[in-house]
Design an enzyme around this catalytic site. Structure first.
Site, short mmCIF file in Angstrom:
data_model
loop_
_atom_site.label_atom_id
_atom_site.label_comp_id
_atom_site.label_asym_id
_atom_site.label_seq_id
_atom_site.Cartn_x
_atom_site.Cartn_y
_atom_site.Cartn_z
N LYS A 280 -1.66 21.44 -39.51
CA LYS A 280 -2.08 21.13 -40.88
C LYS A 280 -0.98 21.30 -41.91
CE LYS A 280 -6.95 21.66 -40.23
NZ LYS A 280 -8.23 22.11 -40.70
N GLU B 242 -4.71 27.38 -52.99
CA GLU B 242 -4.92 25.97 -53.29
C GLU B 242 -5.91 25.85 -54.43
OE1 GLU B 242 -6.42 23.90 -49.88
OE2 GLU B 242 -4.42 23.52 -49.10
N ARG C 49 -7.19 9.16 -33.92
CA ARG C 49 -8.07 8.59 -32.88
C ARG C 49 -9.09 7.64 -33.52
NH1 ARG C 49 -12.48 11.57 -34.50
NH2 ARG C 49 -11.99 13.69 -35.08
#
Lengths: 500, 176
Positions: free
Chosen positions: A118, A202, A295
């Site tokens: 991440k 954040e 995917r």
């Protein structure tokens, strides 16, 4: 000539069937694999060939990639499609396919690796100018630094333990004087639970939406996006209803999101189907990169319906080295599509409900699609995900798509196991869903007590009368059976009488 | 034939009489008057796996699953679990517990799974709706809660155990 001779599908359930269908339409042979629990699964019946790969737990079957490659070689498959979940983002598997000379239908190993972590993904996104959630660059070492960052980005903020997860090591701070205690708490939780005290900060997006962009790349450096899907209807952080286009994204923002996503895909030379997920602030209409899924996704059909592109076919062609069959300007969003995930679960408690499906009748009619592996007599195993069907409807307008979905759900018959169909029906009628303002908190906020709504639909006497008639029939047939079986004592008595 | 039923915590007396062309079903919810329903056999028809039931002008596709005392009725994507006791069972129940049907004295696993966490302790009194344990099945963590106030008599499993469907997880006794 077909691009591949034979494709092994390293998956099960509806997605394995979806890929088998694409193979058949392209003139490619399909190879299914199955675990002990899946011998009777529909994907086994529909494929051209099927091989047993091990016991029921996925660790010993669908995740056993050495075994899958061995089967692929034995079957003479020249490519493997991993579907979603299981091995779809497993770099070891992708590498093993390469080494075995079998094409992995998906992104490159480097693509998966780049987006798997991440923090590195976020750094890459920043580099390509994709908006990321404002916050600290990496770890924050002191309370003073934390306060400085919070002042810069503005409250509320979220302090997160770097190694955290599952809600642990996470604090939302809404007032400046709460920062110190939250900072210390996260550090100590990080240390205690994950042996890593690193924390970062954040900006906290209150009540966000989940919007994602479908991207596609080929081996010739072409990259496009196929617009967005909104997936904010989630329970336990798992999506259950998705729609495209999102009712909340203005056209100008939509185009910016698409462009940003294409930039991101280009940055890493992305190959195949991928999805860039964003947190979307519905008030400010700002979007921030969350993560990339390298995917095909469960909700891919709604993109297929509104754009007219067969994403699985495209994946197969791109993996074979063909260029994308369309350009950005060819892709238009037409009408509105919705997908409802039908799961074998209790709609009130969300607990899974495995077992034998008795009656199963899929809805029919115009502008809809059912991707499902359910059939009467099928025993839904306990080992895998509870999703058994996906229902997708299309309409010229959002309202038409919703109404069509309601109609289709009302026709859907699935008995023997509990399903969340009634939850879907309740959600679709909810004013917050209807007006499109719902956020990821929608289920939590509105369906804590879904029960009364759900039970309003059918009156109790209907259930009681049916149960009473069946209980009566059961009791009567038991009585008849007992009458027919003469007792041992009676037989013995008769014998004694005959002797005297 | 006389039955007693329980649906969503409400108790009913049920009387079923079968005629040649119809069913007569009488229902009495506890504390309320008897309500009689005449259901023509033409309106309650078996069609393959399910029953087509026309009731008060509405059309239902019904499936009834179960036997003994536990029935689940599915219709219009809704379902109800109904406990239903016939005369014979009522007699057994009355011999066992001294009348009526009481709460279960065991927490059983409804499906195979793995025990993730146990909250209850032996000897402890757990209030209704408080969590007892978390079991993982079908990739989901499921919290199992006490359906009523209970005293924990014995915990038959430990964290990490894999259990089969129907396994007894916790035994209860009535809190004194």
């Amino acid at each position: 000539m077909a691009v591949f001779k034979k494709i092994l599908i390293a998956n099960r359930g509806e997605i394995a069937i979806r890929i088998t269908r694409a193979c058949r339409e392209m003139g490619i042979g399909s190879v299914a694999v199955f675990s002990d629990a899946d011998r009777d699964s529909l994907h086994v019946f529909l494929a051209d060939e099927a091989y047993h790969i091990g016991p029921s737990p996925s660790k010993e079957s669908y995740l056993n990639y050495q075994k899958i490659i061995e089967v692929a070689k034995k079957a003479g498959a020249d490519a493997i499609h991993p579907g979603y979940g299981f091995l779809s983002e497993n770099t070891n598997f992708a590498k093993a396919c390469d080494e075995a000379g079998i094409t992995f239908i998906g992104p490159t190993v480097a693509n998966i690796e780049a987006m798997g972590d991440k923090i590195s993904a976020k750094t890459l996104m920043k580099k390509s100018g994709v908006p990321t959630v404002p916050g600290s660059d990496g770890g924050v070492d002191s309370v003073e630094e934390a306060i400085k960052i919070a002042e810069k980005i503005g409250l509320p903020v979220i302090i997160k333990a770097s190694a955290g997860g599952g809600g642990k090591g996470m604090r939302v701070v809404r007032k400046m004087d709460e920062i110190e205690s939250a900072f210390r708490a996260c550090r100590s939780e990080g240390q205690n639970y994950f042996a890593d005290p690193t924390v970062y900060i954040e900006k906290f997006i209150n009540d966000p939406k989940h919007i994602e962009i479908q991207v596609f790349g080929d081996k010739h450096n072409n990259h496009v996006h196929l617009f967005e899907r909104e997936c904010s209807v989630q329970r336990r952080n798992q999506k259950i209803i998705e729609e495209s286009p999102s009712p909340s994204v203005p056209q100008e923002v939509r185009l910016r999101m698409g462009e940003a996503s294409v930039r991101a895909a280009k940055q890493i030379n992305y190959v195949g189907a991928g999805t860039i997920e964003y947190i979307f602030d519905n008030t400010t209409k700002e979007f921030f990169f969350m993560e990339m899924n390298t995917r095909l996704q469960v909700e891919h059909p709604i993109t297929e319906i509104v754009t007219g592109v067969d994403l699985v076919r495209e994946q197969i062609n791109v993996a074979a080295g063909k260029p994308l069959s369309f350009k950005q300007e060819d892709i238009k969003q037409k009408g509105h599509a919705i997908e409802a995930r039908i799961c074998a679960e209790d709609p009130v408690t969300y607990k899974p409900s495995p077992g034998v499906i008795r009656a199963c009748r899929h809805p029919q009619g115009p502008f809809m699609r059912v991707d499902s592996y359910a059939y009467p007599g099928y025993n839904v195993p306990i080992f895998y995900d509870p999703m058994i069907s996906k229902l997708i409807t299309w309409g010229d307008t959002r309202e038409e798509a919703i109404n069509r979905m309601q109609r289709a759900l009302s026709e859907f018959v699935l008995t023997g196991i509990k399903t969340n169909i009634v939850l879907h029906r309740t959600i679709l009628d909810h004013p917050t869903f209807r007006d499109g303002t719902y956020t990821t908190q929608f289920i939590e906020k509105n369906f804590e007590v879904i029960e009364p709504e759900m039970f309003k639909q059918v009156e109790d006497p209907v259930f009681l009368i049916a149960a009473a008639i069946e209980a009566y029939n059961d009791r009567k047939s038991k009585d008849i059976r007992q009458l027919n079986v003469s007792s041992t004592w009676r037989r013995l008595g008769r014998k004694m009488q005959l002797r005297t | 034939m006389y039955f007693e039923a329980e649906l969503r915590g409400k108790k009913y007396k049920v009387d079923v009489t079968e005629g040649r062309h119809s069913w007569k079903i009488s229902l009495q919810q506890e504390g309320k008057e008897w309500v009689h329903h005449d259901v023509s056999k033409n309106d309650y028809k078996r069609a393959e796996e399910y029953i087509s039931f026309l009731f008060q002008g509405k059309s239902y596709l019904v499936d009834v699953v179960g036997s003994d005392t536990e029935y689940t009725v599915f219709t219009r994507n809704s379902f109800r679990s109904i406990k239903i006791f016939n005369d014979e069972m009522l007699l057994h129940e009355s011999l066992k517990k001294g009348g009526g049907f009481g709460g279960d004295l065991e927490l059983k696993s409804g499906m195979p799974g793995k025990i993730i966490e146990i909250f209850a302790k032996e000897g402890e009194i757990v209030k209704a709706n408080k969590p007892l344990l978390i079991m993982e099945a079908m990739k989901m963590e499921n919290e199992m809660r006490a359906t009523r106030d209970v005293k924990i008599k014995e915990i038959k499993v430990k964290q990490g155990d894999s259990v089969e469907s129907g396994a007894v997880l916790i035994k209860f006794e009535e809190p004194s």
